[in-house]
Design a protein around this motif. Structure first.
Motif, PDB file in Angstrom:
ATOM      1  N   ALA A   1      -1.242   3.933   3.382  1.00  0.00           N
ATOM      2  CA  ALA A   1      -1.442   2.629   2.751  1.00  0.00           C
ATOM      3  C   ALA A   1      -2.672   1.920   3.316  1.00  0.00           C
ATOM      4  CB  ALA A   1      -0.197   1.762   2.931  1.00  0.00           C
TER       5      ALA A   1
ATOM      6  N   SER B   1      -1.134  -9.291   3.725  1.00  0.00           N
ATOM      7  CA  SER B   1       0.258  -8.854   3.831  1.00  0.00           C
ATOM      8  C   SER B   1       0.771  -8.956   5.262  1.00  0.00           C
ATOM      9  CB  SER B   1       0.430  -7.445   3.270  1.00  0.00           C
ATOM     10  OG  SER B   1      -0.135  -6.511   4.143  1.00  0.00           O
TER      11      SER B   1
ATOM     12  N   GLU C   1       2.209  -8.192  -1.693  1.00  0.00           N
ATOM     13  CA  GLU C   1       3.599  -7.769  -1.746  1.00  0.00           C
ATOM     14  C   GLU C   1       4.350  -8.242  -2.983  1.00  0.00           C
ATOM     15  OE1 GLU C   1       5.467  -7.381   2.558  1.00  0.00           O
ATOM     16  OE2 GLU C   1       3.693  -8.652   2.456  1.00  0.00           O
TER      17      GLU C   1
ATOM     18  N   TYR D   1      -1.224   6.119  -1.045  1.00  0.00           N
ATOM     19  CA  TYR D   1      -0.947   4.993  -1.951  1.00  0.00           C
ATOM     20  C   TYR D   1      -2.135   4.078  -2.141  1.00  0.00           C
ATOM     21  CZ  TYR D   1       4.031   6.074  -1.475  1.00  0.00           C
ATOM     22  OH  TYR D   1       5.243   6.689  -1.487  1.00  0.00           O
TER      23      TYR D   1
ATOM     24  N   ASN E   1      -2.666  -4.152 -10.855  1.00  0.00           N
ATOM     25  CA  ASN E   1      -2.839  -5.340 -10.024  1.00  0.00           C
ATOM     26  C   ASN E   1      -3.354  -6.510 -10.847  1.00  0.00           C
ATOM     27  OD1 ASN E   1      -5.047  -6.990  -8.416  1.00  0.00           O
ATOM     28  ND2 ASN E   1      -3.461  -6.393  -6.962  1.00  0.00           N
TER      29      ASN E   1
ATOM     30  N   GLY F   1       3.488  -5.617  -5.511  1.00  0.00           N
ATOM     31  CA  GLY F   1       3.569  -4.194  -5.147  1.00  0.00           C
ATOM     32  C   GLY F   1       4.806  -3.538  -5.740  1.00  0.00           C
TER      33      GLY F   1
ATOM     34  N   SER G   1      -4.045   1.718 -10.604  1.00  0.00           N
ATOM     35  CA  SER G   1      -3.573   0.683  -9.675  1.00  0.00           C
ATOM     36  C   SER G   1      -4.311  -0.636  -9.865  1.00  0.00           C
ATOM     37  CB  SER G   1      -3.789   1.121  -8.230  1.00  0.00           C
ATOM     38  OG  SER G   1      -3.117   2.305  -7.971  1.00  0.00           O
TER      39      SER G   1
ATOM     40  N   ALA H   1       5.628  -2.551   1.263  1.00  0.00           N
ATOM     41  CA  ALA H   1       4.211  -2.446   1.585  1.00  0.00           C
ATOM     42  C   ALA H   1       3.949  -1.607   2.829  1.00  0.00           C
ATOM     43  CB  ALA H   1       3.607  -3.833   1.755  1.00  0.00           C
TER      44      ALA H   1
ATOM     45  N   LEU I   1       0.681  -1.408  -3.619  1.00  0.00           N
ATOM     46  CA  LEU I   1       1.608  -1.992  -2.645  1.00  0.00           C
ATOM     47  C   LEU I   1       1.317  -3.444  -2.309  1.00  0.00           C
ATOM     48  CD1 LEU I   1       1.542   1.009  -0.160  1.00  0.00           C
ATOM     49  CD2 LEU I   1       3.263   0.552  -1.902  1.00  0.00           C
ATOM     50  N   ARG I   2       0.090  -3.858  -2.422  1.00  0.00           N
ATOM     51  CA  ARG I   2      -0.288  -5.202  -1.992  1.00  0.00           C
ATOM     52  C   ARG I   2      -0.995  -5.923  -3.117  1.00  0.00           C
ATOM     53  NH1 ARG I   2      -1.759  -2.026   2.625  1.00  0.00           N
ATOM     54  NH2 ARG I   2      -3.843  -1.806   1.785  1.00  0.00           N
TER      55      ARG I   2
ATOM     56  N   CYS J   1      -4.206   0.611  -1.658  1.00  0.00           N
ATOM     57  CA  CYS J   1      -3.841  -0.803  -1.489  1.00  0.00           C
ATOM     58  C   CYS J   1      -3.013  -1.374  -2.624  1.00  0.00           C
ATOM     59  CB  CYS J   1      -5.106  -1.645  -1.395  1.00  0.00           C
ATOM     60  SG  CYS J   1      -6.226  -1.060  -0.128  1.00  0.00           S
TER      61      CYS J   1
END
Ligand SMILES: Cc1cc2nc3c(=O)[nH]c(=O)nc-3n(C[C@H](O)[C@H](O)[C@H](O)COP(=O)(O)OP(=O)(O)OC[C@H]3O[C@@H](n4cnc5c(N)ncnc54)[C@H](O)[C@@H]3O)c2cc1C
Ligand code: SF4
Ligand code: SF4
Lengths: 464, 291, 135
Positions: B190, C81, B159, B151, B83, B162, B79, B166, B156-157, B153
């Motif tokens: 999350a 977010s 957004e 999941y 990112n 992701g 992840s 999110a 998903l973030r 961070c």
């Protein structure tokens, strides 16, 4: 200055009848005021009954008087007024012409019931075997497929919800038709179009609440005990699904800890709408208070960013909730709400104490943003008037012409123009009505009052 | 299909079981992951300071490697790598000026055009292979396995990078369902596990682990499923630390989604490296008859 | 517990530096606290992330830079977010850390970490920790 209407018609040819679109408190008030002044009104409401949102409310701030007690007599008055022609379950499709002579095409939706013949006895509703979630009770309760939306509905005559009707979908059943003594049920009915000529139009289509799916972090629409303010109104209503007892939807338990969250979707330019919905501070204060009256040993919390209590008696009302009813105000926005066992956990913050807060609540009530009623933009298009980026009807001038749309002869009232509470709605509706009656009386003296070049220029500049 | 694959450091050191199970599973589903011939550390954390362009060089250089090998897209498993690579891409595409500066600085390299697509293996499974197709290839359904997806961070973030919604992601759940496992939804799925604070503030991470694991255990999950080697470490290692402090805490094995996928596709435990786990998942798996 | 305010403090170079490094409009924040309400590290913090931001809005350099909160931040983007004003607080946290780190004041002393522990840690944990906490 002389008036030069768009179609160059002479000022004399003003049809002294008004069309009011939307039968909430705004449209009802405007209709009554115009009708009382001696002019005919055609009131078009798309739902089976008039009443709008106000008839769904339990008690109203800041006086806590019962909403239905104010509304029911008014609704009856509307239906019985000799000058008002009530057209429920109808929608305005198309408008042509200009001030003085608008030609309006109205769709009368198929109700599958001849509502002229119907006596409102209710036998069909009683016998209908199919139940579906009630829109009026926001799915907290049920209704039949042939239904009157709520007991005090005006007119008290049913319509059939074609989508869920057994007969209309599969040709079976037809019980309602069998039991109706006056043979009012008519499965063959179709939409019909009706034409009306009017001299002025009041647009009073009101509001909707911000869509559930958009507040995923609060689990709205996912956890049954996370509800909207309007749902709370139904829970607190004697006529509602719990006969006025505060019981949470999931298991019917009386919630002991209830969290009210303000500004859900409002003042949120990123995910929601940037504006303030204006009514939530007050109704959250009211809800906390009403809850406490019903559940004296319960605790109400309100998460707020600012408390906007600027109406007459409003600040005093909020303080009363704090001092007499023990509402605990927490200054901050909530980040997350989730189900944990049979509790709803609320992660918030109290910025005054500088602490993150966690509350294991039994029920959470969201004050979701006020947005224009669905279909407002489409209607604006048909009327050739302007809306803002959110779909609220734009006034000709925010200060000097706040009830006029950009188009002469089309006036605005209620939440369709901007979010507002009942006192402001009623005031604006009265104002719109007075503009209509002024217009109608002015035509008799030559139309000098129509001479407002401002309206013409404003409408032009707005449309460009 | 073939796709370039950027492993990142951790997949070669502490998360080799993630890599081996991923490559084997992808292969079985007709996706050939071609490891880049040259790659370097992506920097692990995307630099959030505006003037810190020097830290964008590492991820960008890896994207140039993809171009060097005539690739248009690259997949990754970690992840954090996802990112970093995706964020750097976005930065370049949104700021032509920064793109010019970075390209000018790396004069030994070909200019980077910003066009390499960075996709997570989960996205490939969802969007290109399709979960229905996965279901069709399953030979060892994971029936009766109650698994709680986590999941973290960075999948998903933020957004804009992701791979799923999110606030209410479902991609791991959907994958688990295609293998006939039973996903156990968690409100913590999350929420952050504490991330790199694990290095010098292990206590903080232990607390986060407690929330995540105890919720799963209380809701009768038998294991946790992740996609990030750091989440994996925190939930596996720090869960053991937690258990050492407090006797009586249930120990839930943690899996990379690819390990379960490999089992479901009948690829066997050999590609799964279960011996590397701190909390041994094998008793659970054999009790279910999956190994 | 006192903040002396003046035009000069609230427009100080420090405030400008934070704005520059983070690329954020500090005044976009209306202090609703939603960021703090969801932040995973607040349990450990002495002041909330939104209060750190507030201190910067008020030009209170020392208080902001001395807060433990900026080192607890896990760059998890939860705040980002959910912020209703589009403020990227994780970037503001980074800017504050950078201001300290660029003075060669490391927050984490690599030499103090145990070898055994380091051997177990995934490289992403170590590298990101050093990236965030050392100059
Ligand atoms: C939870 C909650 C609690 C509240 N409590 C209070 C309170 O205590 N005190 C207070 O002062 N205010 C309160 N309010 C605000 C109050 O509801 C509004 O001020 C008021 O209802 C506005 O009336 P309206 O007629 O403008 O709109 P609405 O009530 O929305 O009525 C609009 C009507 O127009 C109809 N319509 C819409 N579109 C069309 C169309 N295209 N064609 C035909 N018809 C159409 C609708 O069906 C509806 O009947 C509360 C609001 C909420 C959400
Ligand atoms: S959520 Fe955004 S606006 Fe609210 S306090 Fe945090 S940074 Fe400020
Ligand atoms: S990025 Fe930092 S400040 Fe923002 S929520 Fe995560 S840990 Fe808290």
């Amino acid at each position: 200055m002389k008036l030069t209407p768009y179609n160059n018609a002479s000022t004399a040819a003003i049809t002294k009848r008004a069309l009011v679109i939307g039968g909430g408190i705004a449209g009802m008030q405007a209709s009554l005021d115009i009708a009382d002044a001696g002019y005919e009104v055609v009131l078009v409401e798309r739902e089976p009954s008039i009443g709008g949102h106000m008839i769904q409310l339990s008690e109203t701030f800041p006086t806590l008087d019962c909403s239905q007690c104010i509304m029911t007599p008014k609704m009856v008055e509307v239906s019985q007024h000799p000058n008002i022609r009530l057209m429920t379950y109808c929608e305005v499709e198309d408008v042509t012409g200009d001030v003085g002579q608008f030609d309006v095409r109205i769709r009368k939706k198929a109700a599958y019931v001849d509502r002229e013949k119907c006596t409102g006895c209710g036998l069909c509703v009683e016998k209908c075997p199919t139940k579906v979630p009630s829109e009026f009770d926001l799915s907290l309760g049920k209704r039949k497929v042939i239904y009157v939306p709520f007991p005090q509905a005006v007119p008290p005559k049913p319509v059939i919800d074609a989508e869920n009707c057994r007969f209309l979908t599969s040709g079976k059943c037809g019980v309602c038709k069998k039991v109706c003594e006056v043979e009012a049920v008519d499965f063959e009915q179709t939409d019909t179009m009706i034409e009306e000529r009017v001299g002025a139009i009041v647009v009073a289509t009101g509001y909707d609440l911000y869509a559930k799916e958009k507040v995923a972090e609060y689990g709205y629409g996912r956890y049954p005990d996370v509800i909207s303010g309007l749902e709370f109104e139904r829970l607190n209503s004697a006529s509602g699904p719990t006969t006025g007892e505060i019981r949470r939807p999931s298991d019917g338990k009386v919630p002991r800890e209830v969290v009210f969250i303000q500004c859900v979707g409002s003042r949120d330019r990123e995910k929601g709408v940037p504006y303030c919905s204006r009514i939530c501070c007050m109704y959250a204060a009211k809800h906390a208070m009403l809850y406490k009256h019903k559940v004296p040993d319960g605790q109400a919390y309100v998460f707020y960013m600012d408390i906007r209590a600027d109406g007459k008696g409003y600040e005093e009302f909020v303080q009363r909730g704090v001092e007499e009813d023990g509402t605990l105000y927490l200054r901050g926005r909530v980040s997350r709400v989730f189900q944990h066992g049979d509790k709803i956990v609320v992660w918030g913050v109290d910025t005054l104490a500088g602490k993150k807060t966690e509350i294991a609540a039994d029920m959470v009530v969201l004050a979701t943003a006020v947005v224009p009623a669905a279909g407002s933009r489409k209607l604006a298009k048909a009327l050739d008037i302007v809306t803002d980026e959110y779909g609220f009807y734009t006034e000709a001038h925010l200060k000097a012409h706040s009830v006029e749309s950009g188009k002469p002869g089309i006036l605005l009232a209620g939440c369709g123009q901007s979010p507002k509470d009942i006192p402001d709605t009623v005031a604006q509706a009265g104002c719109a009505a007075s503009k209509v009656t002024a217009l109608f009386s002015a035509s008799e003296v030559g139309g000098s009052l129509l001479d407002l070049p401002m309206r013409f220029t404003a409408s032009k500049s707005l449309r460009e | 299909m073939k796709i370039h694959y950027y492993p990142g450091c951790t997949l070669k050191v502490t998360a080799t079981q993630f890599e081996s199970s991923a490559i084997a599973s992808a292969q079985a589903l007709g996706v050939e992951m071609l490891e880049l011939q040259r790659w370097n550390c992506c920097g692990t954390v995307y630099s959030l300071a505006n003037d810190d362009l020097i830290r964008q060089l590492a991820p960008i250089r890896n994207l140039i490697r993809v171009r060097n090998e005539n690739g248009n897209a690259v997949t990754t498993l970690c992840s954090m790598c996802l990112n970093t690579l995706k964020s750097a891409n976005l930065l370049i595409n949104e700021n032509p000026e920064k793109k010019r500066t970075i390209n000018a600085f790396m004069d030994e390299e070909e200019d980077y055009d910003g066009g390499v697509e960075v996709v997570h293996l989960l996205e490939i499974l969802r969007d290109r292979v399709g979960f229905e197709e996965v279901r069709g290839k399953v030979t060892q359904p994971l029936s009766g396995l109650r698994a709680s997806p986590y999941y973290g961070c960075l999948l998903l973030r933020p957004e804009e990078i992701g791979i799923d919604r999110a606030e209410s992601p479902t991609i791991l759940e959907d994958l688990l369902k295609s293998m006939s496992a039973e996903p156990i939804d968690s409100p913590y799925k999350a929420e952050c596990c504490g991330s790199y604070q694990t290095v010098d503030k292990a206590d903080l991470v232990i607390e986060k682990t407690r929330d995540i694991v105890s919720w799963a255990a209380r809701n009768k999950a038998q294991c946790i499923v992740v996609s990030c080697p750091l989440c994996f470490f925190n939930l596996d290692e720090r869960q053991k630390d937690l258990a050492e402090r407090e006797s009586g805490t249930a120990l839930l094995p943690v899996f990379y989604f690819t390990q379960l996928l490999a089992l479901a596709l009948g690829l066997g435990a050999e590609v799964c490296g279960f011996q590397k786990h701190v909390i041994d998942p094998r008793p659970l798996l054999s009790s279910k008859g999956f190994i | 517990m006192e903040a002396r305010l003046s035009h000069a403090t609230i427009h100080s170079d420090f405030v400008k530096k934070v704005e520059e490094l983070s690329g954020q409009d500090l005044l976009a924040c209306y202090q609703c606290g939603k960021c703090s309400a969801g932040c995973p590290i607040v349990e450990e913090a002495e002041i909330l992330p939104s209060q750190v931001l507030r201190l910067v809005q008020l030009g209170q350099r020392d208080d902001a830079l001395h807060s433990k909160t900026i080192w607890l931040c896990a760059s998890c983007y939860t705040c980002v977010s959910r912020c209703p004003r589009g403020v990227d607080l994780s970037k503001i946290m980074e800017a504050l850390r950078q201001i300290v780190l660029r003075k060669n004041l490391d927050h984490v002393k690599v030499s103090e970490l145990s070898r055994k522990e380091m051997a177990k840690l995934p490289p992403i944990a170590l590298i990101s920790n050093f990236r965030k906490f050392t100059g």
